[in-house]
Design an enzyme around this catalytic site. Structure first.
Site, short mmCIF file in Angstrom:
data_model
loop_
_atom_site.label_atom_id
_atom_site.label_comp_id
_atom_site.label_asym_id
_atom_site.label_seq_id
_atom_site.Cartn_x
_atom_site.Cartn_y
_atom_site.Cartn_z
N HIS A 170 4.99 7.43 2.15
CA HIS A 170 5.71 6.15 2.07
C HIS A 170 4.99 5.20 1.13
CE1 HIS A 170 2.67 4.91 5.17
NE2 HIS A 170 2.77 3.74 4.59
N GLU A 177 8.00 1.19 4.13
CA GLU A 177 7.45 0.53 5.31
C GLU A 177 7.39 -0.96 5.03
OE1 GLU A 177 3.27 1.15 6.00
OE2 GLU A 177 3.35 0.46 8.07
N TYR A 205 9.01 1.61 9.78
CA TYR A 205 9.24 2.62 8.74
C TYR A 205 10.74 2.86 8.61
CZ TYR A 205 4.29 3.85 8.79
OH TYR A 205 2.94 3.83 8.70
N HIS A 218 -5.96 -1.64 3.83
CA HIS A 218 -5.84 -0.37 3.10
C HIS A 218 -4.95 -0.55 1.88
CE1 HIS A 218 -2.28 -0.29 5.53
NE2 HIS A 218 -1.95 0.96 5.33
N HIS A 222 0.46 -0.44 14.61
CA HIS A 222 -0.47 0.66 14.40
C HIS A 222 -1.76 0.41 15.19
CE1 HIS A 222 1.77 2.50 11.17
NE2 HIS A 222 1.73 1.42 10.43
N HIS A 226 0.85 -1.20 0.00
CA HIS A 226 0.00 0.00 0.00
C HIS A 226 0.88 1.24 0.00
CE1 HIS A 226 0.94 -0.34 4.35
NE2 HIS A 226 0.93 0.97 4.30
#
Lengths: 121, 305
Positions: free
Chosen positions: B212, B263, B253, B198, B244, B148
């Site tokens: 990122h 990431e 990251y 996501h 997260h 993503h």
């Protein structure tokens, strides 16, 4: 070996051959406002008052524009001093976070350049 | 379904040789082609020709590619993009290496999104018949696939509407100033069109910028191992390993040799179109982004390329 003097505090840090400005400050107990550490974000910009440097890797014109470069803007994460320099950090970004390390290294490596003043922590 | 997934990230790097070392030896991607001043890579569990394009000269994002399920989807998405007010253009087959005709959209956020259906495609490195769990000669972290990305935009609400109306995305999670939909200002959104929690996130910030792009890992321990390898390879870590709050994914990251943020992401829960959207309030933003530390570092929302 070159030196980087911080304006206006007068703090002096010795930089080993081939070492970046950022690397020298980290090694001697300081922390600074830093981003990608790779010359890509421009987060760590400082202003050069005296002296010269070379970049250890290519730096994009989009990160430090030719106008900024002409005015002495420098990325300390990539800049290696080629002669003694006087630089100014922005927005109080430089902090002494390890006074002991600074003291020990100053005694062993910086006898000719003892700190004249201390940067507020 | 029109958009299936993010297909490729095309970014600029200052030193192609150094970047090639990072993406092949540390991340473990396979170099699949080199042409002009570009190098193309794919992960071991990807079957399309490439998922990362590195172009020498500068830093930051050139464009993202999104793969549509059917060839007819391009015309449909084109109509929707134009109805939204976005500028579009068609790129002929062959202009992008191994990619068929492209619908290029200039998004309201100032980014370029390439939508395509045809791309040279085959099989992953473990094959399609009686495959092993992974190739035994993985390098570095052995990232299997692109996952993503997060971009910034001045008007997050506008990008949410764009991605909903044009791409058919729904919002899995958001950070909003109010829980009242009628009085909300979106600070950030996490959107998808599949079970993947996501595919693209948008954070309030300057136009056209990259925060990122992320690679998938399977297990939480692989995230820790990735961080160990970053230390071995002198890769600057921005944050992590941590989790997260948003998406519940495990993460590290880090920065590529040009300063583009990467990431590695593992886990996260499944998304469904009917799953109630999760809303985070600004006072919980630290916990939302970094669940353990529960505070943002200075770099995370300001360092962009």
């Amino acid at each position: 070996m070159t030196t980087v003097t911080v304006h206006p505090t007068g703090e002096v840090v010795e930089v080993r051959d081939g070492e970046t400005i950022m690397g020298a400050f980290y090694r001697t107990g300081y922390a600074m406002r830093i981003g990608c550490k790779r010359g890509g974000c421009g987060f760590c910009k400082i202003d050069v008052h005296e002296g010269d440097f070379v970049y250890e890797r290519p730096v994009s014109d989009e990160v430090v524009t030719p106008e900024e470069a002409a005015q002495g803007v420098c990325l300390p994460c990539r800049a290696v001093p080629s002669q003694d320099m006087v630089v100014e950090f922005r927005e109080n970004s430089l902090r002494l976070v390890n006074p002991l390390m600074r003291y020990m290294l100053s005694g062993k490596e910086s006898s000719a350049h003892q700190p004249r003043t201390r940067v507020p922590v | 379904m029109a958009i299936m997934r993010m297909g490729y990230a095309h970014v600029r790097v200052t030193d192609l040789a150094e970047a090639r070392q990072h993406y092949t030896q540390t991340l473990g991607l396979n170099e699949v082609a080199a042409a002009d001043n570009k190098v193309y890579f794919k992960g071991w569990d990807e079957w399309d020709h490439h998922s990362v394009v590195l172009e020498e000269g500068g830093v930051g994002l050139v464009k993202f590619g999104f793969k549509a399920q059917y060839a007819d989807d391009l015309a449909d998405i084109e109509n929707k993009a134009q109805a939204f007010g976005a500028t579009t253009e068609r790129i002929s087959k062959g202009e992008e290496l191994e990619v068929g005709e492209i619908l290029r959209i200039h998004t309201p956020s100032g980014h370029l999104f390439d939508v395509y259906h045809d791309i040279t495609s085959g099989q992953s490195d473990v094959g399609n018949v009686n495959p092993e769990a992974f190739p035994r000669d993985l390098r570095g972290i052995g990232a299997p696939a692109l996952d993503h990305a997060l971009i910034t935009a001045e008007d997050v609400g506008q990008m949410e509407r764009f991605l909903h109306d044009v791409f058919g995305y729904w919002t899995a999670e958001k950070v909003a100033t109010s829980l009242d939909p009628a009085d909300q200002h979106n600070i950030a959104i996490w959107m998808t069109a599949s079970n993947q929690i996501h595919q693209l996130a948008v954070l309030e910030g300057p136009q056209s910028k990259l925060h990122h792009f992320a690679f998938r890992l399977e297990e939480g321990w692989e995230i820790t191992r990735a961080a160990d390898l970053f230390a071995m390879d002198d890769v600057p870590i921005d944050i992590g390993p941590t989790r997260h709050g948003i998406t519940r994914g495990k993460t590290v990251y880090f920065f590529d040799p040009a300063g583009n943020r990467n990431e590695v992401f593992a886990g996260g829960y499944y998304s469904y179109p009917d799953r109630p959207m999760v809303t985070w309030t600004p006072d919980a933003l630290g916990k939302a982004i970094f669940y353990h530390a529960r505070e943002l570092n200075e770099r995370f929302t300001t360092v962009l390329t």
